[in-house]
Design an enzyme around this catalytic site. Structure first.
Site, PDB file in Angstrom:
ATOM      1  CG  PHE A 109      -2.065   0.683   0.938  1.00 59.72           C
ATOM      2  CD1 PHE A 109      -2.601   1.217  -0.081  1.00 59.72           C
ATOM      3  CD2 PHE A 109      -2.961   0.903   2.215  1.00 59.72           C
ATOM      4  CE1 PHE A 109      -3.651   2.112  -0.251  1.00 59.72           C
ATOM      5  CE2 PHE A 109      -4.171   1.631   2.111  1.00 59.72           C
ATOM      6  CZ  PHE A 109      -4.485   2.166   0.811  1.00 59.72           C
TER       7      PHE A 109
ATOM      8  CG  ASP B 184      -6.830  -1.755   2.317  1.00 60.73           C
ATOM      9  OD1 ASP B 184      -6.129  -2.507   3.094  1.00 60.73           O
ATOM     10  OD2 ASP B 184      -7.890  -1.267   3.037  1.00 60.73           O
TER      11      ASP B 184
ATOM     12  CE1 TYR C 164       6.276  -5.556  18.972  1.00 59.07           C
ATOM     13  CE2 TYR C 164       5.706  -7.795  19.668  1.00 59.07           C
ATOM     14  CZ  TYR C 164       5.908  -6.705  18.584  1.00 59.07           C
ATOM     15  OH  TYR C 164       5.527  -7.131  17.275  1.00 59.07           O
TER      16      TYR C 164
HETATM   17  P1  NAD Z   1       7.041  -2.232   7.274  1.00 54.35           P
HETATM   18  O1  NAD Z   1       6.380  -1.191   7.856  1.00 54.35           O
HETATM   19  O2  NAD Z   1       8.518  -1.831   7.044  1.00 54.35           O
HETATM   20  O3  NAD Z   1       6.192  -2.913   6.195  1.00 54.35           O
HETATM   21  C1  NAD Z   1       4.938  -3.084   6.237  1.00 54.35           C
HETATM   22  C2  NAD Z   1       4.474  -3.578   4.736  1.00 54.35           C
HETATM   23  O4  NAD Z   1       3.153  -3.729   4.794  1.00 54.35           O
HETATM   24  C3  NAD Z   1       4.803  -2.456   3.450  1.00 54.35           C
HETATM   25  O5  NAD Z   1       5.117  -3.228   2.372  1.00 54.35           O
HETATM   26  C4  NAD Z   1       3.325  -1.791   3.506  1.00 54.35           C
HETATM   27  O6  NAD Z   1       3.201  -1.365   2.279  1.00 54.35           O
HETATM   28  C5  NAD Z   1       2.434  -2.875   3.652  1.00 54.35           C
HETATM   29  N1  NAD Z   1       1.362  -2.476   4.238  1.00 54.35           N
HETATM   30  C6  NAD Z   1       0.649  -2.003   5.190  1.00 54.35           C
HETATM   31  N2  NAD Z   1      -0.676  -1.621   5.349  1.00 54.35           N
HETATM   32  C7  NAD Z   1      -1.030  -2.247   4.118  1.00 54.35           C
HETATM   33  C8  NAD Z   1      -2.130  -2.225   3.630  1.00 54.35           C
HETATM   34  N3  NAD Z   1      -3.326  -1.998   3.960  1.00 54.35           N
HETATM   35  N4  NAD Z   1      -2.400  -2.957   2.370  1.00 54.35           N
HETATM   36  C9  NAD Z   1      -1.353  -3.520   1.688  1.00 54.35           C
HETATM   37  N5  NAD Z   1      -0.090  -3.460   2.041  1.00 54.35           N
HETATM   38  C10 NAD Z   1      -0.023  -2.596   3.441  1.00 54.35           C
HETATM   39  O7  NAD Z   1       7.120  -3.202   8.603  1.00 54.35           O
HETATM   40  P2  NAD Z   1       8.027  -4.424   9.342  1.00 54.35           P
HETATM   41  O8  NAD Z   1       8.677  -3.816  10.194  1.00 54.35           O
HETATM   42  O9  NAD Z   1       8.696  -5.036   8.012  1.00 54.35           O
HETATM   43  O10 NAD Z   1       6.970  -5.383   9.778  1.00 54.35           O
HETATM   44  C11 NAD Z   1       6.349  -6.506   8.783  1.00 54.35           C
HETATM   45  C12 NAD Z   1       6.133  -7.565   9.858  1.00 54.35           C
HETATM   46  O11 NAD Z   1       7.095  -7.895  10.598  1.00 54.35           O
HETATM   47  C13 NAD Z   1       4.996  -7.312  11.112  1.00 54.35           C
HETATM   48  O12 NAD Z   1       4.114  -8.203  11.305  1.00 54.35           O
HETATM   49  C14 NAD Z   1       5.896  -7.028  12.259  1.00 54.35           C
HETATM   50  O13 NAD Z   1       5.181  -6.927  13.325  1.00 54.35           O
HETATM   51  C15 NAD Z   1       6.802  -7.996  12.090  1.00 54.35           C
HETATM   52  N6  NAD Z   1       8.136  -7.963  12.848  1.00 54.35           N
HETATM   53  C16 NAD Z   1       8.820  -6.464  12.642  1.00 54.35           C
HETATM   54  C17 NAD Z   1       9.894  -6.407  13.613  1.00 54.35           C
HETATM   55  C18 NAD Z   1      10.805  -5.031  13.672  1.00 54.35           C
HETATM   56  O14 NAD Z   1      11.465  -5.091  14.648  1.00 54.35           O
HETATM   57  N7  NAD Z   1      10.432  -4.322  12.526  1.00 54.35           N
HETATM   58  C19 NAD Z   1      10.412  -7.536  14.320  1.00 54.35           C
HETATM   59  C20 NAD Z   1       9.840  -8.757  14.331  1.00 54.35           C
HETATM   60  C21 NAD Z   1       8.818  -8.848  13.526  1.00 54.35           C
END
Ligand code: NAD
Length: 385
Positions: A73, A112, A235
């Site tokens: 998105f 979305d 968390y």
């Molecule tokens: P990020 O914000 O970098 O990426 C989120 C992604 O989701 C993006 O590609 C965005 O375009 C997409 N997105 C958001 N809303 C959307 C929608 N409505 N429709 C389509 N796409 C949508 O996040 P991240 O940190 O890479 O997190 C990804 C997963 O990894 C999450 O579940 C998060 O909890 C998990 N995680 C993150 C961490 C951390 O420290 N960052 C650690 C462990 C797990």
């Protein structure tokens, strides 16, 4: 246009197209250097444009030779308003171009992911181009979700039962102070579960299964985090943790409903991404953890984590813990790493921040996410946004 970073707290409102391309190129190079491994050949990544999802997509492509469809998105640039596109938009454009040049199939659906329309559009694309997918990675992180019932739910980052006060890094001035997080009410807890729990993951799997676009024995993986006891109140035992428990329960529900499908939670390392920067207390923990893990030579970013997932955790037998979870937080949670982090946590203050925490590393990662501060990108040059 000359693009400069405009940082407001934990967000940057501009993104640099050439820098985002450089970010993607470096990730590709890392995976290429790590070599090939057996793995899925047709992969759907939901949340594919930044952070863990982008790294998963790059790793699947270059380590396993997979064809990928990404769902994201992201916003395009608005030239008349001098507004750049979002980093995920540039990342995806760069990734698709480079992957295509390297002979890989890569297409994306921008919209979305929570909506029925985007699910239907994605399914049509799978049918047309890939027939079926062997792996579905669910890597969404979003502050809100409009569910099929038409209601928009908002997630909150709060505790469950009482106030929690601890050290926190003020990202506006790099000062170490204190933050207090207040408990959520019932509605905030259930809304956070609606947004970041597993309901939408299951809806995706239902839709893919119904359309017969998930191959037999396909694997689906969603990402989670646990972290140390220090961050439990905000968390693991907080509103986001409740959503992650629901995500975990959903992995079990998916396997019960579709016995030929394997559903996993991969517990990943904490890293600077657009989502984690928004959580109070966590950025200071991350900066100290970076310091300790770099000292011990076990630091990884998203691409190192996802490359290790495909090479070591998903090959042949999937390596899981006693709760069937993939553990990529294994190095972060090592007892020697954690005890050093806690030692530094107790001592850290504004004056010794650079000694006790890798604050520069934190900010480099932050700027890199938006395509800034790459030493081989000319930021004085006019770029097409
Ligand atoms: P990020 O914000 O970098 O990426 C989120 C992604 O989701 C993006 O590609 C965005 O375009 C997409 N997105 C958001 N809303 C959307 C929608 N409505 N429709 C389509 N796409 C949508 O996040 P991240 O940190 O890479 O997190 C990804 C997963 O990894 C999450 O579940 C998060 O909890 C998990 N995680 C993150 C961490 C951390 O420290 N960052 C650690 C462990 C797990």
């Amino acid at each position: 246009m000359i693009v400069e970073p405009k940082v407001r707290g934990f967000i940057c409102t501009t993104a640099h197209p050439a820098g985002c391309r450089e970010n993607v190129k470096r990730q590709i190079k890392y995976v290429q250097n790590a070599g090939k491994t057996d793995g899925p050949k047709r992969v759907l990544v939901i949340g594919s444009s930044t952070g863990y999802g982008l790294a998963s997509r790059i790793a699947a492509t270059y380590a396993c030779d997979a064809k990928t469809i990404g769902v994201m998105f992201e916003k395009e640039a608005v030239a008349v308003k001098n507004r750049t596109a979002t980093p995920g938009w540039y990342n995806t454009k760069a990734f698709e171009e480079i992957a295509l040049t390297d002979g890989y199939y890569a297409k994306s659906v921008n919209g979305d992911a929570f909506s029925n329309d985007i699910k239907a559009e994605t399914i049509s694309l799978i049918k047309e181009d890939l027939g079926q997918v062997d792996m579905v990675i669910y890597s969404l992180a979003s502050p809100r979700r409009t569910a099929p019932d038409g209601i928009t739910y908002t997630s909150t980052l709060k505790t469950i039962d009482c106030d929690f006060t601890n050290k926190s890094l003020n990202l506006r001035n790099n000062e170490v102070g204190e933050a207090t997080i207040h408990p959520a009410n019932e509605e905030e807890i259930s809304s956070t579960i609606k947004v970041m729990g597993g309901e939408d993951w299951l809806l995706w799997i239902d839709a893919l299964k119904k359309a017969d676009v998930m191959a037999e024995h396909a694997v689906t993986i969603a990402y989670s985090y646990i972290g140390p006891e220090l961050t439990y109140p905000v968390y693991y035992n907080g509103t986001i943790g409740m959503a992650k428990k629901h995500l975990y329960d959903t992995s079990i529900a998916i396997e019960q409903k579709y016995p030929d499908t394997k559903a996993y939670i991969s517990v990943n390392k904490a890293l600077v991404t657009q989502s984690s920067a928004a959580i109070p207390i966590v950025p200071l923990y991350i900066a100290i953890m970076y310091k300790v893990m770099k000292m011990e030579n076990v630091h990884e970013g998203c691409i190192e984590q996802m490359t290790r997932m495909f090479h070591e955790k998903l090959s042949d037998n999937i390596a899981v813990d006693e709760m069937n979870r993939i553990r990529l937080d294994d190095w972060e949670m090592r007892s020697d790493i954690q005890s050093k982090i806690m030692e530094y946590w107790d001592q850290v203050n504004t004056d010794n921040l650079h000694e006790m925490a890798d604050i520069d590393g934190y900010w480099v990662d932050f700027y890199h996410m938006f395509g800034f501060k790459f030493n081989n990108v000319n930021y004085k040059a006019d770029v097409e946004v």
